[in-house]
Design an enzyme around this catalytic site. Sequence first.
Site, PDB file in Angstrom:
ATOM      1  N   LYS A 136       0.865  -1.315   0.075  1.00  0.00           N
ATOM      2  CA  LYS A 136       0.059  -0.114  -0.244  1.00  0.00           C
ATOM      3  C   LYS A 136       0.924   1.146   0.015  1.00  0.00           C
ATOM      4  O   LYS A 136       0.690   2.128  -0.763  1.00  0.00           O
ATOM      5  CB  LYS A 136      -1.096   0.003   1.211  1.00  0.00           C
ATOM      6  CG  LYS A 136      -2.156  -1.029   1.127  1.00  0.00           C
ATOM      7  CD  LYS A 136      -2.743  -1.305   2.425  1.00  0.00           C
ATOM      8  CE  LYS A 136      -4.105  -2.330   2.246  1.00  0.00           C
ATOM      9  NZ  LYS A 136      -4.509  -2.668   3.363  1.00  0.00           N
ATOM     10  N   GLN A 191      -4.356  -1.293   9.780  1.00  0.00           N
ATOM     11  CA  GLN A 191      -4.183  -2.384   9.094  1.00  0.00           C
ATOM     12  C   GLN A 191      -4.960  -3.505  10.299  1.00  0.00           C
ATOM     13  O   GLN A 191      -4.720  -3.638  11.377  1.00  0.00           O
ATOM     14  CB  GLN A 191      -2.856  -3.117   8.515  1.00  0.00           C
ATOM     15  CG  GLN A 191      -2.967  -4.494   8.090  1.00  0.00           C
ATOM     16  CD  GLN A 191      -3.764  -4.314   6.506  1.00  0.00           C
ATOM     17  OE1 GLN A 191      -3.727  -3.304   5.865  1.00  0.00           O
ATOM     18  NE2 GLN A 191      -3.923  -5.434   5.956  1.00  0.00           N
ATOM     19  N   ASP A 220     -10.699   3.651   4.650  1.00  0.00           N
ATOM     20  CA  ASP A 220     -11.000   1.911   4.559  1.00  0.00           C
ATOM     21  C   ASP A 220     -12.620   1.905   4.667  1.00  0.00           C
ATOM     22  O   ASP A 220     -13.245   0.968   4.169  1.00  0.00           O
ATOM     23  CB  ASP A 220     -10.560   1.354   5.925  1.00  0.00           C
ATOM     24  CG  ASP A 220      -9.695   0.209   5.505  1.00  0.00           C
ATOM     25  OD1 ASP A 220      -9.251  -0.106   4.608  1.00  0.00           O
ATOM     26  OD2 ASP A 220      -8.701   0.247   6.565  1.00  0.00           O
TER      27      ASP A 220
HETATM   28  N1  GUN Z   1      -7.252  -6.470   6.419  1.00  0.00           N
HETATM   29  C1  GUN Z   1      -7.507  -7.066   5.500  1.00  0.00           C
HETATM   30  N2  GUN Z   1      -8.317  -6.358   4.387  1.00  0.00           N
HETATM   31  C2  GUN Z   1      -8.291  -5.088   4.875  1.00  0.00           C
HETATM   32  C3  GUN Z   1      -8.518  -3.709   4.460  1.00  0.00           C
HETATM   33  O1  GUN Z   1      -9.097  -3.618   3.495  1.00  0.00           O
HETATM   34  N3  GUN Z   1      -8.294  -2.674   5.254  1.00  0.00           N
HETATM   35  C4  GUN Z   1      -7.501  -3.043   6.565  1.00  0.00           C
HETATM   36  N4  GUN Z   1      -7.062  -1.789   7.185  1.00  0.00           N
HETATM   37  N5  GUN Z   1      -7.326  -4.017   7.001  1.00  0.00           N
HETATM   38  C5  GUN Z   1      -7.703  -5.270   6.188  1.00  0.00           C
END
Ligand code: GUN
Length: 304
Positions: A54, A98, A121
Site C-alpha cells: 500500500k 491494518q 477504509d
Molecule cells: N485487512 C484485510 N483487508 C483489509 C482492509 O481492506 N483494510 C484494512 N485496514 N485491513 C485489512
Amino acid sequence: MSATLISGKEISQEIREEIRQRVAELKRARGLTPGLATVLVGDDPASHMYVGMKNKAAKEAGLHSEQITLPGSTPQDELLGLIAGLNANPEIHGILVQLPLPDHIDDQAVLVAIDPDKDVDGFHPVNVGRLSTGDPDVLAPCTPLGVIEMLVRSGYDPEGRHAVVVGRSNIVGRPMASLLLRKGRGGNATVTVAHSRTRDLGAVTRLADILVVAMGRPETITADMVKPGAVVIDVGTNRVDDPTRERGYRVVGDVAFDEVKEVAEAISPVPGGVGPMTIAMLLSNTVDAAVRMADRMEGAGAGA
Ligand code: GUN
C-alpha cells in the site's frame, strides 16, 4: 466456450495511472499533496506485506505516505493517542489501520477513533451508515469499490441486473451489497445476499447475472452453481497445500475457476483479480478525501 477474463491487474494499473496524473495536477494547480498514513501493529507477515504494498503504491502515485509500525504489545491507549495525532495532522488525509489487530486491542474502539473524513477504509460506523443509506459521496470500503470498478470498466454495468453477493463480512459482503444497490454509477442492481447459512446455495447463486463471491472458502462455487452467461467476480484468496509447488502451496479463489470459466460470460482470476484493485481504490479514496478537505477549507476561508 471459455469466459472473458476480467483482469484486476490491468484495470488497477489503468486506475493507478489516472490517479498519478490527478495527483500531479492537484500539486500543480492547488499545491495539494494527498497524504496517507498506514498503521501496522504487530508482526503478522501477511499484514506487513499488504501494508508495504500500500505504501509503495501510494509513493508511486505521488502521494505523501507514512507507515507507522508498532510492536504487538502496544497498549490500546497508545494506539488511540497516535490516531488522535494523525486526525489532527494537516498533511494526512487518509488513515488506514491494518486489521486484524492484536487480541488485547478492541478493533471497534480503534475504528471509531479515526476521523470519518480520513477513514479511507470506510469502516467507521458513520461511513457504514452513510453507505447503507445510499450516500453517493461517502468513503466506501476499498475491496467492494474495486469490484464495482472492475464490472463497470469491463462493460458489465450492474444497473438493472440481478447481483448475488455470497458473504456478509463488514469488509466485503455487506458494503458490496450496499454499493450494488446504491443509485448512481456502478449501482442500481437488484441485490441478493447469501452466506454460509443459506440453504441450497446453488439455487440462489444460479439466479445471478452478476455473482460476487467473498466467503473465504476455497473453490466452493462450482460450474453447476453458475447460470450460463453470468459474470463472476471472485474476492476469495485462499492458500491450499500443493506439494508440486516449491513453496508448498498455491493461492486459489472461492470459485472453481477452471470449470466455472466454461459456463460464465466473464470471470476474474485469482491471483490478478480483485486483489490489486483494493490498493488502487485506497489511493483513490485518499485523493478524494484530500480534495474534499481542501474544498471545505477553501469554502470556510471564502465565507469568513
Ligand atoms: N485487512 C484485510 N483487508 C483489509 C482492509 O481492506 N483494510 C484494512 N485496514 N485491513 C485489512
